[in-house]
Write a protein that holds these residues in place. Structure first.
Motif, mmCIF file in Angstrom:
data_model
loop_
_atom_site.group_PDB
_atom_site.id
_atom_site.type_symbol
_atom_site.label_atom_id
_atom_site.label_comp_id
_atom_site.label_asym_id
_atom_site.label_seq_id
_atom_site.Cartn_x
_atom_site.Cartn_y
_atom_site.Cartn_z
ATOM 1 N N UNK A 147 22.108 46.021 72.410
ATOM 2 C CA UNK A 147 22.259 44.621 72.805
ATOM 3 C C UNK A 147 23.668 44.162 72.467
ATOM 4 N N UNK A 148 24.192 43.225 73.232
ATOM 5 C CA UNK A 148 25.435 42.578 72.836
ATOM 6 C C UNK A 148 25.133 41.643 71.674
ATOM 7 N N UNK A 149 25.918 41.777 70.607
ATOM 8 C CA UNK A 149 25.658 41.011 69.390
ATOM 9 C C UNK A 149 26.480 39.729 69.419
ATOM 10 N N UNK A 150 25.876 38.622 68.997
ATOM 11 C CA UNK A 150 26.581 37.344 68.940
ATOM 12 C C UNK A 150 26.666 36.851 67.500
ATOM 13 N N UNK A 151 27.808 36.241 67.197
ATOM 14 C CA UNK A 151 27.909 35.487 65.958
ATOM 15 C C UNK A 151 27.605 34.030 66.295
ATOM 16 N N UNK A 152 26.872 33.362 65.402
ATOM 17 C CA UNK A 152 26.562 31.958 65.644
ATOM 18 C C UNK A 152 26.932 31.137 64.411
ATOM 19 N N UNK A 156 24.980 27.900 67.579
ATOM 20 C CA UNK A 156 25.855 27.997 68.746
ATOM 21 C C UNK A 156 26.721 29.249 68.626
ATOM 22 N N UNK A 157 26.959 29.890 69.762
ATOM 23 C CA UNK A 157 27.706 31.149 69.753
ATOM 24 C C UNK A 157 29.163 30.887 69.379
ATOM 25 N N UNK A 158 29.646 31.657 68.419
ATOM 26 C CA UNK A 158 31.047 31.524 68.018
ATOM 27 C C UNK A 158 31.833 32.796 68.277
#
Ligand code: MG
Length: 400
Positions: A136-141, A146-148
């Motif tokens: 999966x594409x990993x997101x920082x929030x 909210x995606x940062x």
């Protein structure tokens, strides 16, 4: 030159629900911890193996691994995973192993090849962990979810266990971290990194999954294909009525609908969610909402009905899985149709169930009866639940 192993099985998390920690739950006819230990027991040259369990679970462990003459000794774990690993390391001090492999008790599918890869790399490099690519594409929030940022996936790996270390080095690192009060590490490679040790990676194995959720357990059962677990289908029904009172809207299946009346009730009077919740309790023979959340108890006054539904879903999750639910709302007004899709989505979120397993229907009663006279709303529901049967059912007609 010896290699010891620590199996960490001290978690008491009940994310899987049920009455026992996941590592002691049954998987294809034997306890998960038993399968994990067998994976290490099959390998020559690894030993001693120690198992870290919560003090409350020592008897559960002994019952889970019943027949081994050389059943690995138990060490009592601490408040965190990190403290539990340190307890295991301290137990091995007198054994003076060269290498220690530290493994999660809830990863029963670890292969001999994977263990050998980690052991060899730890001998060569001092610190080694198995990893798999992140698909999966990993997101920082941020704190508000909210995606940062989106870290470059090609540089990310998911860490598995066993993680292998030169014994003295990881013991020293763990002791220092404990002394300094750094207790937030979620794996041992993080402790090693904190202590300045560098760690190499070896190829992990996607089959070496950590069993955390009920779905993980079901998939694991399916992979094992064992005949021991049988499933049966249960159906429950629920029915509820709430009368109209003065107000400006009603809540049905968690969706607020403006109306010239409201529903009267002790909680938020979500008559449809109450019927649905009772259907789930019914499928499990767990009584009804009133049994779990007595209306005489003031803490439930004005409570959102979702807490009742969440509770019923947790009970269902502990015993199996919800297959489908079907809700029928009976009223002349308000019109339900325009809100049915929102109700499906709301229930889907609360229940963790796909929308195509959630049916919302409505009918009038042709002007007849109390719903026809617009005195209130009635709701009925059925729930289909697949439940594991772990014990032989008594035979029909058997004396008891
Ligand atoms: Mg009710």
């Amino acid at each position: 030159m010896t290699t010891a192993a620590i199996i960490v099985a001290a978690g008491r998390g009940t994310r899987l629900g049920g009455d026992r920690p996941k590592q002691f739950r049954e998987l294809g006819g034997k306890a998960m911890i038993c399968r994990t230990l067998e994976a290490f027991d099959r390998i020559d040259g690894i030993g001693p193996v120690v198992v870290v369990v919560h003090p409350y679970d020592e008897s559960l462990y002994r019952a889970s691994v019943p027949d081994w003459a050389d059943r690995p000794p138990v060490v009592h774990g601490g408040a965190t995973r990190q403290a539990s690993v340190l307890a295991g390391l301290e137990r091995l001090v007198s054994e003076k192993p060269e290498i220690v492999l530290i493994h999660d008790g809830a990863r029963p599918f670890v292969s001999a090849q994977l263990i050998a890869r980690v052991e060899k790399a730890a001998k060569d490099a001092g610190s080694a962990i198995p990893v798999v690519p992140v698909t999966d594409t990993v997101k920082e929030v941020d704190g508000a979810d909210n995606v940062t940022g989106s870290p470059d996936r090609t540089l990310l790996r998911a860490a598995q266990t066993p993680q292998g270390f030169a014994f003295e080095a990881i013991l020293t690192a763990h002791r220092r971290a404990a002394r300094d009060g750094d207790t937030a590490f979620t794996d041992d490679a993080s402790v090693a990194a904190w202590a300045g040790l560098s760690t190499v990676t070896v190829a992990g194995d996607v089959a070496n999954t950590k069993i955390t959720t009920e779905r993980d357990l079901m998939l694991a059962e399916a992979i094992l294909g064992g005949p021991e677990t049988k499933w049966e289908t249960r159906v429950g029904q629920g029915f509820d009525v709430h009368r109209f009172t003065d107000g400006t809207g009603v809540r049905l299946c968690g969706v607020d609908i403006s109306h010239d009346r409201s529903l009267e009730g002790h909680s938020d009077a979500d008559v449809a969610m109450h019927a649905l919740t009772d259907a789930l309790y019914g499928a499990l023979a767990e009584g009804d909402i009133g049994r779990h959340f007595p209306p005489s108890d003031p803490q439930w006054k004005g409570a959102p009905s979702r807490i009742f539904l969440e509770h019923a879903c947790r009970l269902a999750g502990a015993r199996g899985r919800i297959v489908a639910v079907d809700v029928t709302i009976i009223c002349e007004v308000p019109k339900i149709g325009p809100h049915a899709a929102a109700m499906q989505r709301t229930l889907s979120k609360i229940m963790g169930l796909a929308v195509d397993r959630i049916s919302i229907k409505a009918t009038t009663s042709e002007g007849l009866g109390f719903t026809g006279r617009r005195e209130g709303i009635a709701a009925m529901a059925t729930a289909t639940v697949a439940v594991r049967t772990q014990h032989a059912e008594p035979e029909h007609g058997a004396d008891t």
